[in-house]
Design an enzyme around this catalytic site. Structure first.
Site: not given
Ligand code: PBG
Length: 351
Positions: A133, A220, A230, A273, A299
Site C-alpha cells: 500500500c 477491508k 496511524r 479486516k 491496532s
Molecule cells: C495500510 C494499512 C493500514 C493497516 C494495515 N495496513 C492502515 C489503514 O488502512 O488505514 C491497519 C492495521 C492496524 O490498524 O493494525 N493501508
C-alpha cells in the site's frame, strides 16, 4: 418458609434434564478433550514496523509492547520471533522522506526493500509478507495517487482529491515486483483499489514471480480501529479519510462481492479486516470461498485490550486469548496479531 401443596406440585413437574452438557465441563482435562478449536503458534502472523536510522527500538505509545525498529535491530528481534515458532511476519515501512507517489515503496533502496532483504538474510525460511500500500509512503497519507492539478495523471472530470485508481494500479504492480525481487514471499495489497489483485498477479507473472503468493486484504473496512496504527506507521491521511476506497462497516453483501472479485483476479489468501467487530463477515467469507482465510486483529483491538488491562478492568492474557480463539472459531486459518509473541508464551505456559 414452607412450601404450599401447590408449590410442591409445581416443583415435581419440572422435568429432569436427560441431556446434561455440563458433564463434559467437569474438569480441566475433560474440557481439553472436547475443545473444538485450538490456537497454535502457526496461526499467527506478526506485524513489524521498520524505520530508517540506527539502533532504534522506538516504543509506540498507543500500542504497548510494540515498536518501530531500525533494520540493524532486527538481528535480535527476528530470531526471537522464529524461536517462538511464529511462521510469518508482515512488514510496514516508515520512510525517511515521503512524496506524492510514495516512491520509497518501489525504490530498491527504500526502507521496506532493505528490510525485506535483511530479514531474508537473517531467517530465510521465515515467511515475509509485504503490506502493499502507498499510505505509509505518500506525503498526503492516502493509499495511491491523488487527483491534483500538479500531477501528470490529473483527470479533469474526476473530483479533486480523488484517489486515482488506474494510475495507482500501475504503481502497485511495479512496487510488487520490486518487493518480490527483494525476497518477499507474499504480497498483501491493502489499499482496496479496484483491480489491484489482477494487476499485481500479472506484473509478478510477467517478471517470473509466479511462485509469489498474493494475500489480499479483500474485505477491508473503513474503521476507527486503525487509529493507533496511524501513529505506528506515521501514516494518517492529511485530508479527508479513506471511505472512498475502504468499505462501509454496515455492509456484508458488498464484502462478498469484493472477495469474489479478488478470487477471480487470482488471490491465494483472503483477508478480512478488522477481525473481532467483523466476525460475521469472516465466517461468511470462509464458508463461501474455498481459500485460506486470514483475519487482521488490528491496532485498535490490541490497544483497547491493553488500555482496559492497564486500568485493572480486564485480564489481558485471558481476554486476548479469548479474542484470538473467537477469530479462529469464526473461520480464520491465520491471524495477523500484535499479540503473536505474547500469545505463544501464554499458550506454552498453559500446556
Ligand atoms: C495500510 C494499512 C493500514 C493497516 C494495515 N495496513 C492502515 C489503514 O488502512 O488505514 C491497519 C492495521 C492496524 O490498524 O493494525 N493501508
Amino acid at each position: 418458609m414452607f412450601k404450599t401443596k401447590q408449590d410442591q406440585t409445581q416443583v415435581s413437574e419440572i422435568p429432569v434434564p436427560t441431556v446434561r452438557p455440563r458433564r463434559l465441563r467437569l474438569n480441566a482435562n475433560l474440557r481439553r478433550m472436547v475443545q473444538e478449536t485450538e490456537l497454535n503458534p502457526s496461526d499467527f502472523i506478526y506485524p513489524l514496523f521498520i524505520r530508517h536510522g540506527n539502533n532504534i527500538q522506538q516504543p509506540i505509545s498507543s500500542m504497548p509492547g510494540q515498536f518501530q525498529w531500525s533494520i540493524d535491530r532486527l538481528k535480535a528481534e527476528i530470531p526471537s520471533i522464529v524461536a517462538l515458532g511464529i511462521p510469518a511476519v508482515i512488514l510496514f515501512g516508515i520512510p525517511e522522506t515521503k512524496d506524492a507517489c510514495g516512491s520509497d515503496n518501489y525504490n530498491p533502496d527504500g526502507i521496506i526493500l532493505r528490510a525485506i532483504r535483511a530479514i531474508k538474510d537473517i531467517a530465510p525460511d521465515l515467511v515475509v509478507i509485504s503490506d502493499m500500500c502507498f499510505c505509509e509512503y505518500t506525503d498526503h497519507g492516502h493509499c495511491g495517487i491523488i487527483n491534483t492539478p500538479d500531477n501528470e495523471h490529473y483527470t479533469n472530470n474526476l473530483p479533486h482529491g480523488y484517489l486515482l485508481n488506474d494510475p495507482t494500479l500501475e504503481l502497485l504492480g511495479r512496487a510488487s515486483v520490486v518487493h518480490a525481487q527483494a525476497g518477499a514471499d507474499i504480497i498483501a495489497p491493502s489499499g482496496m483499489v479496484d483491480g489491484m489483485v489482477g494487476v499485481i498477479r500479472a506484473a509478478l507473472d510477467a517478471n517470473q514471480f509466479q511462485h509469489v503468493t498474493i494475500m489480499s486484504y479483500a474485505a477491508k473496512y473503513s474503521s476507527g480501529f486503525y487509529g493507533p496504527f496511524r501513529e505506528a506507521a506515521e501514516s494518517p491521511p492529511q485530508f479527508g479519510d479513506r471511505s472512498q476506497y475502504q468499505m462501509n462497516p454496515a455492509n456484508i453483501r458488498e464484502a462478498l462481492k469484493e472477495v469474489a472479485l479478488d478470487v477471480a483476479e487470482g488471490a491465494d489468501v483472503l483477508m478480512v479486516k478488522p477481525a473481532l467487530p467483523y466476525l460475521d463477515v469472516l465466517k461468511e467469507v470462509r464458508r463461501t470461498f474455498n481459500l485460506p482465510t486470514a483475519a487482521y486483529q488490528v491496532s485498535g483491538e490490541y490497544a483497547m485490550l491493553h488500555a482496559a488491562a492497564s486500568n485493572g478492568w480486564l485480564d489481558l492474557e485471558r481476554c486476548a486469548l479469548e479474542s484470538l480463539i473467537s477469530i479462529k472459531r469464526a473461520g480464520a486459518d491465520m491471524i495477523v496479531t500484535y499479540f503473536a509473541k505474547d500469545a505463544v508464551g501464554w499458550l506454552e505456559k498453559r500446556h
